[in-house]
Design a protein around this motif. Structure first.
Motif, PDB file in Angstrom:
ATOM      1  N   VAL A 287       0.875  -1.169   0.000  1.00  0.00           N
ATOM      2  CA  VAL A 287       0.000   0.000   0.000  1.00  0.00           C
ATOM      3  C   VAL A 287       0.916   1.224   0.000  1.00  0.00           C
ATOM      4  O   VAL A 287       1.784   1.342   0.875  1.00  0.00           O
ATOM      5  CB  VAL A 287      -0.903   0.014   1.244  1.00  0.00           C
ATOM      6  CG1 VAL A 287      -1.823   1.214   1.217  1.00  0.00           C
ATOM      7  CG2 VAL A 287      -1.692  -1.278   1.347  1.00  0.00           C
ATOM      8  N   ALA A 288       0.747   2.086  -0.983  1.00  0.00           N
ATOM      9  CA  ALA A 288       1.631   3.249  -1.125  1.00  0.00           C
ATOM     10  C   ALA A 288       0.824   4.526  -1.212  1.00  0.00           C
ATOM     11  O   ALA A 288      -0.292   4.547  -1.722  1.00  0.00           O
ATOM     12  CB  ALA A 288       2.496   3.087  -2.374  1.00  0.00           C
ATOM     13  N   ARG A 289       1.420   5.591  -0.723  1.00  0.00           N
ATOM     14  CA  ARG A 289       0.788   6.915  -0.787  1.00  0.00           C
ATOM     15  C   ARG A 289       1.795   7.932  -1.315  1.00  0.00           C
ATOM     16  O   ARG A 289       3.005   7.700  -1.311  1.00  0.00           O
ATOM     17  CB  ARG A 289       0.303   7.342   0.589  1.00  0.00           C
ATOM     18  CG  ARG A 289       1.451   7.569   1.554  1.00  0.00           C
ATOM     19  CD  ARG A 289       0.961   8.068   2.899  1.00  0.00           C
ATOM     20  NE  ARG A 289       2.082   8.062   3.850  1.00  0.00           N
ATOM     21  CZ  ARG A 289       1.947   8.032   5.147  1.00  0.00           C
ATOM     22  NH1 ARG A 289       0.742   7.999   5.687  1.00  0.00           N
ATOM     23  NH2 ARG A 289       3.005   8.047   5.933  1.00  0.00           N
ATOM     24  N   GLY A 290       1.264   9.065  -1.740  1.00  0.00           N
ATOM     25  CA  GLY A 290       2.078  10.214  -2.104  1.00  0.00           C
ATOM     26  C   GLY A 290       3.325   9.894  -2.887  1.00  0.00           C
ATOM     27  O   GLY A 290       3.251   9.326  -3.982  1.00  0.00           O
ATOM     28  N   PRO A 291       4.505  10.227  -2.326  1.00  0.00           N
ATOM     29  CA  PRO A 291       5.762  10.043  -3.057  1.00  0.00           C
ATOM     30  C   PRO A 291       6.021   8.592  -3.460  1.00  0.00           C
ATOM     31  O   PRO A 291       6.519   8.337  -4.552  1.00  0.00           O
ATOM     32  CB  PRO A 291       6.833  10.524  -2.081  1.00  0.00           C
ATOM     33  CG  PRO A 291       6.133  11.288  -1.015  1.00  0.00           C
ATOM     34  CD  PRO A 291       4.706  10.842  -1.007  1.00  0.00           C
ATOM     35  N   ALA A 292       5.665   7.640  -2.601  1.00  0.00           N
ATOM     36  CA  ALA A 292       5.908   6.222  -2.933  1.00  0.00           C
ATOM     37  C   ALA A 292       5.026   5.797  -4.102  1.00  0.00           C
ATOM     38  O   ALA A 292       5.480   5.094  -5.008  1.00  0.00           O
ATOM     39  CB  ALA A 292       5.653   5.342  -1.705  1.00  0.00           C
ATOM     40  N   TRP A 293       3.766   6.228  -4.107  1.00  0.00           N
ATOM     41  CA  TRP A 293       2.866   5.886  -5.213  1.00  0.00           C
ATOM     42  C   TRP A 293       3.357   6.522  -6.511  1.00  0.00           C
ATOM     43  O   TRP A 293       3.370   5.883  -7.560  1.00  0.00           O
ATOM     44  CB  TRP A 293       1.439   6.323  -4.890  1.00  0.00           C
ATOM     45  CG  TRP A 293       0.480   6.074  -6.010  1.00  0.00           C
ATOM     46  CD1 TRP A 293      -0.148   7.008  -6.768  1.00  0.00           C
ATOM     47  CD2 TRP A 293       0.063   4.802  -6.520  1.00  0.00           C
ATOM     48  NE1 TRP A 293      -0.943   6.411  -7.719  1.00  0.00           N
ATOM     49  CE2 TRP A 293      -0.836   5.057  -7.593  1.00  0.00           C
ATOM     50  CE3 TRP A 293       0.345   3.482  -6.194  1.00  0.00           C
ATOM     51  CZ2 TRP A 293      -1.443   4.033  -8.324  1.00  0.00           C
ATOM     52  CZ3 TRP A 293      -0.258   2.464  -6.926  1.00  0.00           C
ATOM     53  CH2 TRP A 293      -1.134   2.739  -7.970  1.00  0.00           C
ATOM     54  N   ARG A 294       3.789   7.769  -6.449  1.00  0.00           N
ATOM     55  CA  ARG A 294       4.274   8.442  -7.666  1.00  0.00           C
ATOM     56  C   ARG A 294       5.498   7.732  -8.243  1.00  0.00           C
ATOM     57  O   ARG A 294       5.614   7.565  -9.457  1.00  0.00           O
ATOM     58  CB  ARG A 294       4.574   9.911  -7.372  1.00  0.00           C
ATOM     59  CG  ARG A 294       3.310  10.751  -7.220  1.00  0.00           C
ATOM     60  CD  ARG A 294       3.595  12.235  -7.199  1.00  0.00           C
ATOM     61  NE  ARG A 294       4.330  12.660  -6.014  1.00  0.00           N
ATOM     62  CZ  ARG A 294       3.775  12.950  -4.843  1.00  0.00           C
ATOM     63  NH1 ARG A 294       2.462  12.849  -4.685  1.00  0.00           N
ATOM     64  NH2 ARG A 294       4.515  13.342  -3.836  1.00  0.00           N
ATOM     65  N   ILE A 295       6.412   7.306  -7.398  1.00  0.00           N
ATOM     66  CA  ILE A 295       7.600   6.584  -7.878  1.00  0.00           C
ATOM     67  C   ILE A 295       7.192   5.239  -8.467  1.00  0.00           C
ATOM     68  O   ILE A 295       7.649   4.856  -9.544  1.00  0.00           O
ATOM     69  CB  ILE A 295       8.634   6.411  -6.746  1.00  0.00           C
ATOM     70  CG1 ILE A 295       9.226   7.767  -6.364  1.00  0.00           C
ATOM     71  CG2 ILE A 295       9.730   5.427  -7.152  1.00  0.00           C
ATOM     72  CD1 ILE A 295      10.046   7.755  -5.082  1.00  0.00           C
ATOM     73  N   ALA A 296       6.319   4.528  -7.780  1.00  0.00           N
ATOM     74  CA  ALA A 296       5.882   3.211  -8.266  1.00  0.00           C
ATOM     75  C   ALA A 296       5.216   3.335  -9.628  1.00  0.00           C
ATOM     76  O   ALA A 296       5.433   2.488 -10.509  1.00  0.00           O
ATOM     77  CB  ALA A 296       4.938   2.572  -7.254  1.00  0.00           C
ATOM     78  N   ARG A 297       4.432   4.373  -9.829  1.00  0.00           N
ATOM     79  CA  ARG A 297       3.722   4.555 -11.112  1.00  0.00           C
ATOM     80  C   ARG A 297       4.674   4.723 -12.283  1.00  0.00           C
ATOM     81  O   ARG A 297       4.287   4.499 -13.428  1.00  0.00           O
ATOM     82  CB  ARG A 297       2.781   5.750 -11.029  1.00  0.00           C
ATOM     83  CG  ARG A 297       1.568   5.412 -10.180  1.00  0.00           C
ATOM     84  CD  ARG A 297       0.399   6.265 -10.445  1.00  0.00           C
ATOM     85  NE  ARG A 297      -0.009   6.145 -11.850  1.00  0.00           N
ATOM     86  CZ  ARG A 297      -0.805   7.016 -12.424  1.00  0.00           C
ATOM     87  NH1 ARG A 297      -1.249   8.055 -11.758  1.00  0.00           N
ATOM     88  NH2 ARG A 297      -1.155   6.859 -13.676  1.00  0.00           N
ATOM     89  N   GLN A 298       5.896   5.095 -12.011  1.00  0.00           N
ATOM     90  CA  GLN A 298       6.880   5.217 -13.090  1.00  0.00           C
ATOM     91  C   GLN A 298       7.276   3.854 -13.646  1.00  0.00           C
ATOM     92  O   GLN A 298       7.898   3.764 -14.695  1.00  0.00           O
ATOM     93  CB  GLN A 298       8.127   5.943 -12.586  1.00  0.00           C
ATOM     94  CG  GLN A 298       7.879   7.369 -12.175  1.00  0.00           C
ATOM     95  CD  GLN A 298       9.087   7.999 -11.506  1.00  0.00           C
ATOM     96  OE1 GLN A 298      10.169   7.437 -11.468  1.00  0.00           O
ATOM     97  NE2 GLN A 298       8.897   9.187 -10.960  1.00  0.00           N
ATOM     98  N   HIS A 299       6.905   2.776 -12.950  1.00  0.00           N
ATOM     99  CA  HIS A 299       7.340   1.428 -13.324  1.00  0.00           C
ATOM    100  C   HIS A 299       6.247   0.578 -13.965  1.00  0.00           C
ATOM    101  O   HIS A 299       6.492  -0.582 -14.286  1.00  0.00           O
ATOM    102  CB  HIS A 299       7.891   0.707 -12.095  1.00  0.00           C
ATOM    103  CG  HIS A 299       9.088   1.372 -11.518  1.00  0.00           C
ATOM    104  ND1 HIS A 299      10.353   1.200 -12.022  1.00  0.00           N
ATOM    105  CD2 HIS A 299       9.214   2.250 -10.490  1.00  0.00           C
ATOM    106  CE1 HIS A 299      11.209   1.922 -11.319  1.00  0.00           C
ATOM    107  NE2 HIS A 299      10.542   2.575 -10.392  1.00  0.00           N
ATOM    108  N   GLY A 300       5.055   1.124 -14.128  1.00  0.00           N
ATOM    109  CA  GLY A 300       3.999   0.320 -14.727  1.00  0.00           C
ATOM    110  C   GLY A 300       2.715   1.092 -14.915  1.00  0.00           C
ATOM    111  O   GLY A 300       2.589   2.244 -14.508  1.00  0.00           O
ATOM    112  N   GLU A 301       1.760   0.422 -15.506  1.00  0.00           N
ATOM    113  CA  GLU A 301       0.449   1.000 -15.803  1.00  0.00           C
ATOM    114  C   GLU A 301      -0.522   0.636 -14.685  1.00  0.00           C
ATOM    115  O   GLU A 301      -0.703  -0.539 -14.357  1.00  0.00           O
ATOM    116  CB  GLU A 301      -0.058   0.427 -17.135  1.00  0.00           C
ATOM    117  CG  GLU A 301      -1.382   0.971 -17.585  1.00  0.00           C
ATOM    118  CD  GLU A 301      -1.288   2.391 -18.095  1.00  0.00           C
ATOM    119  OE1 GLU A 301      -2.298   3.101 -17.997  1.00  0.00           O
ATOM    120  OE2 GLU A 301      -0.220   2.782 -18.587  1.00  0.00           O
TER     121      GLU A 301
END
Length: 139
Positions: free
Chosen positions: A46-60
């Motif tokens: 479960v990710a929020r804010g900065p972690a979610w934004r970084i994760a989104r760089q790796h997939g759809e």
């Protein structure tokens, strides 16, 4: 480095370099972190804010199957990063801020794991509830 952090799934999670204060491992991960199961199957995060934004760089991002959240399936599905976890029950901030820290990584509280596994009630969830009860958790 601990055995937990050396596990290939955890190595993949750590390779994303997500800020640790902005994510928590959910699903079966908290049982795996405690050594109660030997194979988590995958790692749900479960990710929020900065972690979610970084994760989104790796997939759809796509809709998650059990709730109104978005998820990323990474590393062939071995890692799933979600922007919430049953938001009708828990806020992402509460899950992450109140998570247990094991080997420097946040894992959602066991009460969350119990409630989630009761809600889903798949065969693996029932098995994990039995394991948790054997380790003194009130299920």
């Amino acid at each position: 480095m601990t055995a937990l952090l050396k596990h290939p799934y955890m190595q993949k999670l750590l390779s994303l370099r997500l800020p640790r204060q902005h994510f928590a491992v959910a699903g079966s991960g908290p049982l795996f972190a405690r050594g109660w199961i030997s194979d988590p199957g995958d790692i749900d995060v479960v990710a929020r804010g900065p972690a979610w934004r970084i994760a989104r760089q790796h997939g759809e991002a796509t809709p998650a199957p059990y709730s109104d959240v978005q998820r990323l399936k990474l590393f062939g599905g071995q890692l799933e990063v979600l922007d919430g976890w049953f938001p009708e029950v828990w806020s992402v901030n509460k899950l992450i801020d109140e998570a247990d820290i094991i080997d420097g990584v946040r894992f959602v509280q066991l009460s969350v794991v119990i409630a989630t596994k009761k809600r889903l009630s798949r065969p693996r969830d029932v098995e994990h509830l039995n394991i948790m009860e054997a380790h003194g958790c009130r299920t």
